[in-house]
Every structure is written in C-alpha cells, then in structure tokens.
Scaffold this active site. Structure first.
Site, mmCIF file in Angstrom:
data_model
loop_
_atom_site.group_PDB
_atom_site.id
_atom_site.type_symbol
_atom_site.label_atom_id
_atom_site.label_comp_id
_atom_site.label_asym_id
_atom_site.label_seq_id
_atom_site.Cartn_x
_atom_site.Cartn_y
_atom_site.Cartn_z
ATOM 1 N N TYR A 182 46.703 -60.818 56.906
ATOM 2 C CA TYR A 182 46.280 -60.465 58.256
ATOM 3 C C TYR A 182 44.866 -60.928 58.570
ATOM 4 C CZ TYR A 182 50.204 -57.452 59.482
ATOM 5 O OH TYR A 182 51.432 -56.977 59.815
ATOM 6 N N LYS B 30 54.540 -58.943 44.425
ATOM 7 C CA LYS B 30 55.417 -60.097 44.148
ATOM 8 C C LYS B 30 54.765 -60.866 42.991
ATOM 9 C CE LYS B 30 59.001 -62.703 45.130
ATOM 10 N NZ LYS B 30 60.392 -62.221 44.902
ATOM 11 N N ASP C 182 60.969 -57.488 46.932
ATOM 12 C CA ASP C 182 62.360 -57.692 47.368
ATOM 13 C C ASP C 182 63.260 -56.587 46.808
ATOM 14 O OD1 ASP C 182 61.769 -58.808 44.894
ATOM 15 O OD2 ASP C 182 63.037 -60.579 45.136
ATOM 16 N N ASP D 99 53.601 -53.581 55.965
ATOM 17 C CA ASP D 99 54.045 -53.678 57.359
ATOM 18 C C ASP D 99 55.570 -53.676 57.411
ATOM 19 O OD1 ASP D 99 53.877 -54.142 60.182
ATOM 20 O OD2 ASP D 99 54.341 -56.249 59.800
ATOM 21 N N ASP E 256 58.398 -50.314 58.242
ATOM 22 C CA ASP E 256 59.415 -50.349 59.302
ATOM 23 C C ASP E 256 60.789 -50.027 58.721
ATOM 24 O OD1 ASP E 256 57.705 -50.991 61.390
ATOM 25 O OD2 ASP E 256 59.015 -52.584 62.154
#
Ligand code: IPM
Ligand code: MG
Length: 371
Positions: A157, A206, A238, A262, A266
């Site tokens: 970001y 990751k 994942d 983020d 959600d």
C-alpha cells in the site's frame, strides 16, 4: 493526542473527532453518537464531538479528500470515530479524478498521518444471527470468534509505485517493503491481544515465495519468545483463505501484513454472514485510535434510514475500550446490542421471518434505551 487511560476521572470529557463521510456514513455516525451520549450519562463521561470532512464530502467542498486542517483536528482529539467513505465507483464523479484525489486516498492519508499501523478486525458469529452464516451447519455449529490483526501502514500500500512505458510497452511497478521494526510492533500488538483472548496467534504469510514474508516469519518467531503462554503457528496465505471457510473455529488471532489482511478480513466478514455487525479499530502505539465499521458506504441505500448502524455502534464500544479504558461502558454497549437482537429487532440486512424490522435511527434508539 492527549494522554488518557486508567487514571481518568469521572465526568471527564472524551474528545472525539467524527468523520461522517459519504453514503450511509452520516446516518450511522448519528446513531453511534446517540449511543455514546447515553453511555456517558450512565458511566460518567461526556463525549465532546467535532466533525471533520473526509472522502467525497471533502472533495465536494475542498477539492481534495482530506485537508491538513482536518488531520490536525483529528490529531488534537483522543480518538476518531468514522462512518464510511466513497461512492459508486462507476457512476460517481469522484472516480473520474486522479487516484490521489479520490475518496480512498483520504483514508490512506489519515492512516499514515496518524501512524495507525495496527488494524483490528473482529469477525465473530453472533448466536442470534447464526442462520446468516453461509457455511454448512456442521461447520458453523462450532461457532467462531476471530481477531484479524492487519498491518496497516506498510507493504504494497505504501511502497514506491510507478507506471512507465518501455519500448512502447506499458509497465506498472508496485513494491512490497517491510523492515523488522514495522513487523515487530504489529507482532507485539498481536501477541498482547492474544493474551487477552484464547492465547493463539496464527501468523499468515507467503514465506514459500516472498522475502518480506520470510523476514515477517523470523521477526514473529523472535517476538513469540516473550510470550511463552501464547501458541504460535504459521500459515501460508492461500491455505488461510481455504481454512477460513473450512473451519473458522480453529482461529483466535490472525496476524498478517497489509494486503493479505485486506483480503482475508473481507473473506472473514462474509463468512459471518452479517457484515453490518462488524466493527474495527486502527491503533498507533499510544492509546489513540480510529474506529470504523468494516463495511463500506452503501451509496445505494444512503439517506433512506435503512442502514444497519450496529457495526458503527460496536466500533464506538471498541473506542471506549481501547482508547479510554472504559471497559464497563464498552461491555454495556455490546450487551445492549445483544439484547436488541434477542428482543427480535433487525435492520433489513439481517432480517429474518417473524422478527421486527426497524430503520437505522430506530435501531440506534433501541440500543441506547437498553444501556
Ligand atoms: C479497507 C478498504 C481500503 C483498504 C480501501 C478503501 C483503500 O478496502 O479498509 O479494507 O484497502 O485498506
Ligand atoms: Mg478492504
């Protein structure tokens, strides 16, 4: 930012900057204010509200999504309570502006200006709303109560980005950078919060591909040494996305970097089936914080008095807890929300047959009455 905390006296003034924002923002903020005033009468504090403009509301007046004066007002308060910002991205004129002038740029700017690096996003299943959970009953029956701790001021970001053209080919570059200090401070917050919960941290990265994730994992391991009571596990992002729908009950605190947080937050909110109920807090390293619902500005229902104000009201409860140490008042607000649900009142988004549907303003009043 004033010093505040356990030593506060009764009948104190709580300096709160409010950002009504866009869409349903002004309506839900009005209900949170109503509830805070009532909680203050019961618990001996007086909320002192100052509104600032951010997002589209600020663009319409000042041409930019957040002014420096508005940031200064926020900084001079003890905490910030936000509604929601942004409009319909395909029809609103705000989205014809360059990216740095759009509503969301105001949000990123305030996060950075106030150093709000720790984003807490609870995702929990209310027993009264369990039927809204989209998972199979054998999974949802176990219930879940997850705290997503998202790093909020680093990573993709805020890394350098540019779009260039090389030999007639357009190319865009975004950079993902974390230094160990940025990782350590969010990890410490994550472990501190886990100590007050079920004492489990799942650090999500990751690390099988990214250097930033390998550093993340190493620093989280170092921090964990200071928290022998907390169980730490590492999970690849994942796999985490999959586990959230397979068995959300396995999680307590999920600790992760900005972009992964983020996306996963959600997903987790959707798994509860009632995003209109989910609060969030963004904290710096003092007691200062910005509190906002997890949902967006819902421009399609703005001004119709049908929005669900509960996520904003629960964000105000988080504010009482984390910025003002007013745990009893925070508990009372959360209990009032549960009571209103148990009494059968629902806004349209969480409505089911046989219950009483109410509007935004009535829902706020019903909660305030129960404090
Ligand atoms: C969020 C939002 C923001 C983000 C957008 C509006 C910039 O999606 O708070 O999760 O990506 O952080
Ligand atoms: Mg998001």
């Amino acid at each position: 930012m004033r010093k505040s905390g356990a030593g506060m006296r009764k009948n104190m003034n709580l300096k709160i900057t409010c950002i009504p924002g866009d869409g349903i923002g002004p309506e839900i903020i009005a209900e949170a204010k109503k509830v805070l005033v009532k909680a203050g009468e019961k618990f001996g504090f007086v909320p002192d509200f100052t509104d600032i403009l951010m997002g589209g509301a600020s663009i319409d007046v000042h041409g930019i999504p957040l002014t420096d004066e508005a940031i200064d007002t926020a900084k001079s308060a003890d905490a910030v309570l936000m509604g929601s910002i942004g409009g319909n991205t395909s029809t609103s004129p705000w989205y014809k502006l360059p990216p740095e002038k759009r509503p969301e740029a105001g949000l990123l700017k305030i996060r950075k200006a106030l150093n709000l690096f720790a984003n807490l996003r609870p995702a929990l299943l209310y027993k009264e709303l369990a039927s809204a959970c989209p998972l199979k009953e054998e999974i949802s029956a176990a219930g879940f109560d997850i705290m997503i701790m998202r790093e909020l001021t680093g990573g993709l970001y805020f890394g350098e980005r540019k779009t260039v053209e090389e030999n007639g080919v357009r190319k865009a570059i975004d950079t993902l950078t974390y230094d160990e200090n940025e990782i350590r401070r969010i990890a410490i917050k994550g472990f501190d919060i886990a100590m007050k919960r079920k004492k489990k941290v799942t650090s999500v990265d990751k690390a099988n591909v990214l250097d930033s994730s390998r550093l993340w994992r190493a620093v989280v391991e170092e921090v964990a040494k200071d928290y022998p009571e907390v169980t730490l596990e590492h999970m690849l992002v994942d796999n985490c996305a999959m586990q959230l729908v397979k068995d959300p009950s396995q999680f307590d605190v999920i600790l992760t970097e900005n972009m992964f947080g983020d996306i996963l937050s959600d997903e987790a909110s959707m798994v509860t089936g009632s995003i209109g109920m989910l609060a969030s807090a963004s904290l710096n390293d003092t007691r200062f914080g910005l509190y906002e619902p997890s949902h967006g500005s819902a421009p399609d229902i703005a001004g119709m008095d049908v929005a669900n104000p509960i996520a904003t009201i629960l964000s105000a409860a988080m504010m009482l807890r984390y910025s003002f140490d007013l745990d009893a008042a925070a508990d009372a607000v959360e209990e009032a929300v549960k009571k209103v649900l148990a009494d059968g009142f629902r806004t349209g988004d969480i409505m089911s047959e046989g219950l009483k549907q109410v509007g935004c303003s009535e829902m706020g009043s019903l909660i305030a009455e129960r404090i």
